[in-house]
Scaffold this motif. Sequence first.
Motif, PDB file in Angstrom:
ATOM      1  N   ALA A   1       0.745  -1.352   0.416  1.00  0.00           N
ATOM      2  CA  ALA A   1       0.211  -0.116  -0.090  1.00  0.00           C
ATOM      3  C   ALA A   1       1.014   1.092  -0.184  1.00  0.00           C
ATOM      4  CB  ALA A   1      -0.785   0.509   1.140  1.00  0.00           C
TER       5      ALA A   1
ATOM      6  N   CYS B   1      -5.994   0.672  -0.696  1.00  0.00           N
ATOM      7  CA  CYS B   1      -4.805  -0.494  -0.912  1.00  0.00           C
ATOM      8  C   CYS B   1      -4.538   0.097  -2.669  1.00  0.00           C
ATOM      9  CB  CYS B   1      -4.791  -1.355  -1.389  1.00  0.00           C
ATOM     10  SG  CYS B   1      -5.571  -2.432  -2.408  1.00  0.00           S
TER      11      CYS B   1
ATOM     12  N   ASN C   1       1.258  -6.406  -4.185  1.00  0.00           N
ATOM     13  CA  ASN C   1       0.257  -5.485  -3.906  1.00  0.00           C
ATOM     14  C   ASN C   1      -1.218  -5.629  -3.763  1.00  0.00           C
ATOM     15  OD1 ASN C   1       1.924  -4.195  -5.406  1.00  0.00           O
ATOM     16  ND2 ASN C   1       1.571  -2.262  -4.391  1.00  0.00           N
TER      17      ASN C   1
END
Length: 193
Positions: free
Chosen positions: A86, A141, A171
């Motif tokens: 993030a 995110c 991610n």
Amino acid sequence: MTTSRRQFFGQAAAVSAGVAMASPAVEAIAAAGPPGGAGLVEVAFKVNGERRKLSIDPRVTLLDALRERLQLTGTKKGCDRGQCGACTVHVDDRRVLSCLTLAATLQGKEVTTIEGIADGDELHPVQRAFIDHDGFQCGFCTSGQIMSAVKIVEEPAVRTDDQIREAMSGNICRCGAYPNILEAIKQAKGGER
């Protein structure tokens, strides 16, 4: 002696109240930093094209410097352990996890955050693709996803769906918007909409 459930929760509430009451004092001490500025280091670097100079504790992460010192809050603090992505930003045109990067190591470097990728009011193609494909749900995110995707779009060796997934594996999206994120990246790379 056994503790009843009611006693346990009463004790937990008392401890929580004590911590909450102490928190403002602890925050004030932390914000004040070392007495007299002892131990601070000067660091100068560019952020989104603008030269910035900070006097910071050498243990301050880039993430905290961006959010708390420079008020660039688009970069999110997720896990604070380098596991969720993030906090992804670009340093000298490479994606890095800002929660694991010490700000003091950035002397003379160039940092780009989510706030710096658009061209004025015109969104970056990756930002536009994320909107077109609804590549986010809660949005927490999203800035890290977009910052990683920008570099993946520029990478000619990443072409297939599996290669994109692998390149984006650092991610995490807790909402599970992965299919939409994949489609957004493919659009930004020039694939089908």
